[in-house]
Design a protein around this motif. Structure first.
Motif, PDB file in Angstrom:
ATOM      1  N   ILE A  17      21.563   6.016  55.441  1.00 38.15           N
ATOM      2  CA  ILE A  17      20.467   6.972  55.288  1.00 38.15           C
ATOM      3  C   ILE A  17      20.063   7.077  53.825  1.00 38.15           C
ATOM      4  O   ILE A  17      18.876   7.175  53.506  1.00 38.15           O
ATOM      5  CB  ILE A  17      20.884   8.346  55.838  1.00 38.15           C
ATOM      6  N   GLU A  18      21.040   7.032  52.937  1.00 35.07           N
ATOM      7  CA  GLU A  18      20.739   7.146  51.509  1.00 35.07           C
ATOM      8  C   GLU A  18      19.807   6.026  51.052  1.00 35.07           C
ATOM      9  O   GLU A  18      18.909   6.250  50.242  1.00 35.07           O
ATOM     10  CB  GLU A  18      22.032   7.134  50.686  1.00 35.07           C
ATOM     11  N   TYR A  19      20.011   4.830  51.581  1.00 33.22           N
ATOM     12  CA  TYR A  19      19.163   3.691  51.233  1.00 33.22           C
ATOM     13  C   TYR A  19      17.707   3.984  51.594  1.00 33.22           C
ATOM     14  O   TYR A  19      16.802   3.798  50.784  1.00 33.22           O
ATOM     15  CB  TYR A  19      19.644   2.440  51.981  1.00 33.22           C
ATOM     16  N   TRP A  20      17.474   4.466  52.811  1.00 30.74           N
ATOM     17  CA  TRP A  20      16.102   4.732  53.263  1.00 30.74           C
ATOM     18  C   TRP A  20      15.497   5.936  52.571  1.00 30.74           C
ATOM     19  O   TRP A  20      14.304   5.945  52.254  1.00 30.74           O
ATOM     20  CB  TRP A  20      16.078   4.875  54.786  1.00 30.74           C
ATOM     21  N   ARG A  21      16.301   6.958  52.303  1.00 30.23           N
ATOM     22  CA  ARG A  21      15.778   8.117  51.561  1.00 30.23           C
ATOM     23  C   ARG A  21      15.351   7.704  50.162  1.00 30.23           C
ATOM     24  O   ARG A  21      14.321   8.141  49.657  1.00 30.23           O
ATOM     25  CB  ARG A  21      16.826   9.220  51.502  1.00 30.23           C
ATOM     26  N   PRO A  58      11.338   8.267  67.178  1.00 27.03           N
ATOM     27  CA  PRO A  58      12.411   8.213  66.183  1.00 27.03           C
ATOM     28  C   PRO A  58      12.006   7.379  64.974  1.00 27.03           C
ATOM     29  O   PRO A  58      11.147   6.494  65.080  1.00 27.03           O
ATOM     30  CB  PRO A  58      13.560   7.550  66.948  1.00 27.03           C
ATOM     31  N   LEU A  59      12.609   7.688  63.836  1.00 29.87           N
ATOM     32  CA  LEU A  59      12.348   6.945  62.594  1.00 29.87           C
ATOM     33  C   LEU A  59      10.847   6.891  62.316  1.00 29.87           C
ATOM     34  O   LEU A  59      10.305   5.861  61.929  1.00 29.87           O
ATOM     35  CB  LEU A  59      12.935   5.530  62.689  1.00 29.87           C
ATOM     36  N   CYS A  60      10.175   8.027  62.458  1.00 30.42           N
ATOM     37  CA  CYS A  60       8.713   8.065  62.420  1.00 30.42           C
ATOM     38  C   CYS A  60       8.113   7.947  61.031  1.00 30.42           C
ATOM     39  O   CYS A  60       6.923   7.634  60.899  1.00 30.42           O
ATOM     40  CB  CYS A  60       8.198   9.328  63.093  1.00 30.42           C
ATOM     41  N   GLU A  80      12.772  11.961  61.519  1.00 28.49           N
ATOM     42  CA  GLU A  80      12.800  11.217  60.259  1.00 28.49           C
ATOM     43  C   GLU A  80      13.875  11.808  59.372  1.00 28.49           C
ATOM     44  O   GLU A  80      13.965  13.025  59.225  1.00 28.49           O
ATOM     45  CB  GLU A  80      11.433  11.294  59.574  1.00 28.49           C
ATOM     46  N   ALA A  81      14.692  10.963  58.759  1.00 25.80           N
ATOM     47  CA  ALA A  81      15.786  11.426  57.899  1.00 25.80           C
ATOM     48  C   ALA A  81      15.331  11.708  56.467  1.00 25.80           C
ATOM     49  O   ALA A  81      16.038  12.376  55.727  1.00 25.80           O
ATOM     50  CB  ALA A  81      16.916  10.397  57.881  1.00 25.80           C
ATOM     51  N   SER A  82      14.160  11.209  56.082  1.00 26.96           N
ATOM     52  CA  SER A  82      13.711  11.364  54.708  1.00 26.96           C
ATOM     53  C   SER A  82      12.824  12.601  54.534  1.00 26.96           C
ATOM     54  O   SER A  82      11.712  12.653  55.064  1.00 26.96           O
ATOM     55  CB  SER A  82      12.907  10.136  54.270  1.00 26.96           C
ATOM     56  N   PRO A  83      13.290  13.578  53.767  1.00 24.18           N
ATOM     57  CA  PRO A  83      12.447  14.751  53.498  1.00 24.18           C
ATOM     58  C   PRO A  83      11.143  14.366  52.800  1.00 24.18           C
ATOM     59  O   PRO A  83      10.107  15.009  53.008  1.00 24.18           O
ATOM     60  CB  PRO A  83      13.317  15.629  52.589  1.00 24.18           C
ATOM     61  N   PHE A 107      19.058  10.670  62.788  1.00 21.36           N
ATOM     62  CA  PHE A 107      18.879  10.397  64.209  1.00 21.36           C
ATOM     63  C   PHE A 107      20.172  10.624  64.984  1.00 21.36           C
ATOM     64  O   PHE A 107      20.162  11.175  66.085  1.00 21.36           O
ATOM     65  CB  PHE A 107      18.393   8.953  64.397  1.00 21.36           C
ATOM     66  N   PHE A 108      21.291  10.221  64.408  1.00 20.03           N
ATOM     67  CA  PHE A 108      22.569  10.313  65.107  1.00 20.03           C
ATOM     68  C   PHE A 108      23.123  11.730  65.166  1.00 20.03           C
ATOM     69  O   PHE A 108      24.135  11.974  65.818  1.00 20.03           O
ATOM     70  CB  PHE A 108      23.582   9.352  64.490  1.00 20.03           C
ATOM     71  N   SER A 109      22.457  12.676  64.503  1.00 22.42           N
ATOM     72  CA  SER A 109      22.893  14.064  64.598  1.00 22.42           C
ATOM     73  C   SER A 109      22.056  14.852  65.611  1.00 22.42           C
ATOM     74  O   SER A 109      22.327  16.026  65.857  1.00 22.42           O
ATOM     75  CB  SER A 109      22.823  14.750  63.228  1.00 22.42           C
ATOM     76  N   LEU A 110      21.066  14.210  66.227  1.00 16.42           N
ATOM     77  CA  LEU A 110      20.275  14.885  67.250  1.00 16.42           C
ATOM     78  C   LEU A 110      21.161  15.199  68.449  1.00 16.42           C
ATOM     79  O   LEU A 110      22.097  14.471  68.756  1.00 16.42           O
ATOM     80  CB  LEU A 110      19.116  13.992  67.703  1.00 16.42           C
ATOM     81  N   THR A 111      20.818  16.280  69.124  1.00 18.96           N
ATOM     82  CA  THR A 111      21.544  16.654  70.330  1.00 18.96           C
ATOM     83  C   THR A 111      20.564  16.658  71.507  1.00 18.96           C
ATOM     84  O   THR A 111      19.344  16.595  71.319  1.00 18.96           O
ATOM     85  CB  THR A 111      22.167  18.059  70.189  1.00 18.96           C
TER      86      THR A 111
END
Length: 122
Positions: A17-21, A58-60, A80-83, A107-111
């Motif tokens: 995630i850090e890479y994409w952020r 996902p990953l929008c 999306e994981a990136s603020p 994404f993997f923290s969605l319930t």
């Protein structure tokens, strides 16, 4: 370090995630499109999803496809994981948030409760 090790290192780094952020923060978003995805427009009707149903994206990133789906009468949940991506989307489309929300998290923290009512994924 051999070629295989370098390739594996790059692959694993790009899965974080850090890479994409960081890519979003640094403006390294060459994959982003300024238009709607022509394939989405062409093939979406084949899915026979009814207006009013909920579509998960996902990953929008800051994809305009979210807007297109909303304009077709769907409720849209983006993820999306990136603020930075979410903030850019909100700034660029502040007037188009009917039936649209973006969950800014991994994404993997969605319930299951985050995706209640979703009948299609894009």
């Amino acid at each position: 370090m051999g070629t295989t090790e370098k390739t594996n290192r790059v692959y694993y780094e790009s899965m974080s995630i850090e890479y994409w952020r960081k890519r979003w923060k640094d403006g390294e978003t060459g994959w982003h499109r300024d238009d709607f995805n022509a394939k989405l427009i062409k093939f979406w009707p084949e899915l026979k999803v009814n207006a009013g149903e909920t579509v998960f994206v996902p990953l929008c990133g800051k994809s305009r496809d979210l807007i297109w789906l909303s304009e077709q009468g769907f409720s849209v949940i983006g993820n999306e994981a990136s603020p930075e991506a979410v903030a850019e989307f909100q700034k660029e489309h502040s007037d188009n948030f009917q039936n649209l929300k973006i969950l800014c998290q991994d994404f993997f923290s969605l319930t299951s409760s985050d995706l209640v009512g979703v009948s299609a994924w894009y």
